[in-house]
Design an enzyme around this catalytic site. Structure first.
Site, mmCIF file in Angstrom:
data_model
loop_
_atom_site.group_PDB
_atom_site.id
_atom_site.type_symbol
_atom_site.label_atom_id
_atom_site.label_comp_id
_atom_site.label_asym_id
_atom_site.label_seq_id
_atom_site.Cartn_x
_atom_site.Cartn_y
_atom_site.Cartn_z
ATOM 1 N N ASP A 11 12.777 -72.289 -0.476
ATOM 2 C CA ASP A 11 13.607 -71.580 0.493
ATOM 3 C C ASP A 11 12.728 -70.684 1.344
ATOM 4 O O ASP A 11 11.698 -70.183 0.882
ATOM 5 C CB ASP A 11 14.735 -70.788 -0.191
ATOM 6 C CG ASP A 11 14.240 -69.672 -1.091
ATOM 7 O OD1 ASP A 11 13.963 -68.579 -0.586
ATOM 8 O OD2 ASP A 11 14.165 -69.888 -2.315
ATOM 9 N N GLU B 145 22.503 -60.084 -4.454
ATOM 10 C CA GLU B 145 21.548 -59.557 -5.421
ATOM 11 C C GLU B 145 21.397 -58.059 -5.204
ATOM 12 O O GLU B 145 22.140 -57.450 -4.445
ATOM 13 C CB GLU B 145 20.205 -60.267 -5.250
ATOM 14 C CG GLU B 145 19.655 -60.178 -3.834
ATOM 15 C CD GLU B 145 18.314 -60.859 -3.665
ATOM 16 O OE1 GLU B 145 17.310 -60.251 -4.101
ATOM 17 O OE2 GLU B 145 18.270 -61.980 -3.110
#
Length: 249
Positions: free
Chosen positions: A44, A135
């Site tokens: 990613d 997160e």
């Protein structure tokens, strides 16, 4: 995945970050993710990687990539279009992800912004379902859960998911760490039945304990550096299975 400046990597600080990498020839050295040779490699990226060598990454074994599209409702990765199109041109299955900031605006508002700026989906076998990166707060370490109660956090994620499904027909893949999920949602199991899990756990040969509710993972981000650009990931299955997952079947 976090800001497009050098990532803060709060998730990596929670779990010891030792070097974990796959060899380019498919042999798995000691310390690499278990059964990695049988899984599908990917990575990613965000604007931090800028102009990516997509063909080079594919030659090293990458078969998929997630690309950061947006953050909150006021940021779009300036490299997103060239990264998204470039990865497809190199033969990679690609998808977009959104970095959540639940204290800035509603889940529905951020999902709508994400869809307008790259977070769409098509059942073409080349487009991964849009992903929600949720997160620890990279902007305020004192408020790791963004100042939201556990109930409000769960409601925020649900609103994001519902709006994304309304606009694209797919539920988001959820990227998170076990520690954040259990701490900030109270270990909610409300999403496991219909949301694929993208688990972040660095520095281990095993994915370890999963967030509450999930009994298996779909993607595993196992390191923030290695032979592929950006963060190193695995898909739990073959390239053919990955294409089936992308199609939504």
């Amino acid at each position: 995945m976090a800001r497009d400046r050098k990532p803060s990597r709060h998730r990596a600080r929670v779990i010891a970050a030792s070097a974990v990498a796959l060899t380019l020839g498919g042999t798995v050295p000691a310390g690499s993710p278990a059964s990695a040779a049988d899984l599908t490699k990917g990575y990613d990226v965000s604007s931090h990687q800028k102009n990516v060598d997509w063909a080079g990454a594919r030659a090293k074994g990458a078969r998929f990539v997630y690309i950061k599209a947006t953050e909150s409702t006021n940021y779009r990765n300036p490299y997103f279009t060239r990264q998204y199109d470039g990865s497809r041109g190199a033969g990679l299955i690609r998808g977009a992800y959104h970095f959540a900031l639940p204290d800035r605006s509603s889940g529905a508002a951020q999902a709508a912004y994400f869809v307008r700026n790259g977070g769409s989906w098509a059942s073409d076998g080349w487009t991964l379902p849009p992903a929600l990166d949720i997160e620890y707060n990279p902007y305020d370490r004192k408020h790791k859960c963004y100042g939201l109660s556990r109930a409000r956090t769960v409601a925020w994620i649900k609103a994001f998911s519902d709006e994304l499904r309304r606009e694209t027909g797919r539920r988001p893949v959820i990227y998170t760490t076990t520690h954040w999920w259990n701490a900030c949602t109270g270990g909610s199991g409300a999403f496991a039945a219909n949301h694929a899990l993208w688990i972040a756990r660095h520095g281990s040969s095993d994915v370890g304990e999963l967030p509450a509710g999930w009994s298996y993972w779909t993607f595993w981000q196992y390191d923030d550096g290695g032979p592929l650009p950006g963060d190193q990931n695995l898909f739990d299955g073959s390239p053919g299975r990955l294409r089936t997952f992308a199609r939504g079947h």
